[in-house]
Design an enzyme around this catalytic site. Structure first.
Site, PDB file in Angstrom:
ATOM      1  N   GLY A   1      -4.520   2.441  -8.313  1.00  0.00           N
ATOM      2  CA  GLY A   1      -3.260   2.034  -8.923  1.00  0.00           C
ATOM      3  C   GLY A   1      -2.196   3.069  -8.661  1.00  0.00           C
ATOM      4  O   GLY A   1      -2.255   3.815  -7.691  1.00  0.00           O
ATOM      5  N   CYS A   2      -1.246   3.147  -9.546  1.00  0.00           N
ATOM      6  CA  CYS A   2      -0.127   4.074  -9.399  1.00  0.00           C
ATOM      7  C   CYS A   2      -0.635   5.512  -9.347  1.00  0.00           C
ATOM      8  O   CYS A   2      -1.389   5.946 -10.221  1.00  0.00           O
ATOM      9  CB  CYS A   2       0.841   3.906 -10.563  1.00  0.00           C
ATOM     10  SG  CYS A   2       2.225   5.066 -10.522  1.00  0.00           S
ATOM     11  N   PHE A   3      -0.206   6.250  -8.333  1.00  0.00           N
ATOM     12  CA  PHE A   3      -0.716   7.619  -8.184  1.00  0.00           C
ATOM     13  C   PHE A   3      -0.258   8.569  -9.279  1.00  0.00           C
ATOM     14  O   PHE A   3      -0.868   9.604  -9.502  1.00  0.00           O
ATOM     15  CB  PHE A   3      -0.430   8.202  -6.805  1.00  0.00           C
ATOM     16  CG  PHE A   3       0.952   8.041  -6.228  1.00  0.00           C
ATOM     17  CD1 PHE A   3       2.105   8.033  -6.995  1.00  0.00           C
ATOM     18  CD2 PHE A   3       1.083   7.919  -4.853  1.00  0.00           C
ATOM     19  CE1 PHE A   3       3.357   7.904  -6.420  1.00  0.00           C
ATOM     20  CE2 PHE A   3       2.339   7.797  -4.267  1.00  0.00           C
ATOM     21  CZ  PHE A   3       3.474   7.788  -5.056  1.00  0.00           C
ATOM     22  N   TRP A   4       0.796   8.253 -10.013  1.00  0.00           N
ATOM     23  CA  TRP A   4       1.252   9.135 -11.091  1.00  0.00           C
ATOM     24  C   TRP A   4       0.145   9.340 -12.134  1.00  0.00           C
ATOM     25  O   TRP A   4      -0.063  10.436 -12.630  1.00  0.00           O
ATOM     26  CB  TRP A   4       2.481   8.579 -11.781  1.00  0.00           C
ATOM     27  CG  TRP A   4       3.711   8.470 -10.933  1.00  0.00           C
ATOM     28  CD1 TRP A   4       3.971   9.094  -9.747  1.00  0.00           C
ATOM     29  CD2 TRP A   4       4.868   7.689 -11.224  1.00  0.00           C
ATOM     30  NE1 TRP A   4       5.214   8.755  -9.290  1.00  0.00           N
ATOM     31  CE2 TRP A   4       5.789   7.887 -10.180  1.00  0.00           C
ATOM     32  CE3 TRP A   4       5.205   6.846 -12.278  1.00  0.00           C
ATOM     33  CZ2 TRP A   4       7.031   7.264 -10.155  1.00  0.00           C
ATOM     34  CZ3 TRP A   4       6.445   6.226 -12.255  1.00  0.00           C
ATOM     35  CH2 TRP A   4       7.355   6.443 -11.194  1.00  0.00           C
TER      36      TRP A   4
END
Length: 189
Positions: free
Chosen positions: A21-24
């Site tokens: 998913g979102c790398f953050w």
């Protein structure tokens, strides 16, 4: 992933790369683990040699948003990293995590050597046989290719913007759950 200690650490460090998913969110979690030297947001396993965030988000480059983790295997094992990875995302949803939809949000383990590939496949098989997840696991296990770091503003994004909407609503609860589950692996505050 270079710095003043990179050369001196090169004999005692390894790299692992994960897409979930979102790398953050993934980056935030891995940076909190003992034995992790750093985690870098980036793009991997696509066709374009130097993609931008906008190009990756278009879905046209084939890249996944990933986090490349540099770690000390004497302090945290690759197996432990895999356990954390499978606990912090849903490996059963193809090309999505929650409201983030697109091939760039796929679940993937991009291996740096044969040993990592064997461990990753064994973990996927174990989770499938154990029926840890209700639905089939769709996590891609493949050698890392065509990695490129994300733009500077993506690095440690959650730490710099904890009150930003996505960070507060999506990332914060995941990080809280992770911190409660893996207390023994956390860096000291």
């Amino acid at each position: 992933m270079t710095g003043p200690t990179a050369e001196s650490d090169s004999l005692t460090t390894e790299e692992a790369t994960f897409a979930g998913g979102c790398f953050w969110c993934i980056e935030t979690v891995f940076n909190q683990l003992q034995g992790v030297i750093d985690a870098e947001s980036g793009y991997s396993n696509g066709q374009h040699p130097h993609p931008t965030y906008e190009e990756v988000c278009s879905g046209q480059t084939g890249h996944a948003e990933v986090v490349k983790v540099r770690f000390d295997p004497r302090r945290i094992s690759y197996q432990q990293l895999l356990e954390v990875f499978f606990a912090i995302h849903d490996p059963t949803t193809p090309n999505r995590q929650g409201h983030d939809v697109g091939t760039q949000y796929r679940s993937g383990i991009y291996t740096h050597n044969t040993h990592q590939a064997q461990q990753a496949r064994a973990m996927v098989e174990h989770l499938a046989i154990s029926k840890v997840f209700k639905d089939p696991i769709v996590t891609e296990v493949a050698p890392i290719t065509n990695y490129h770091p994300a733009e500077a503003y993506h690095q440690r994004y959650f730490e710099q913007h904890p009150g930003q909407g996505y960070c507060a609503v999506v990332i914060s609860p995941k990080v809280d759950k992770f911190r409660k589950t893996f207390t023994d692996l956390l860096k000291p505050d």
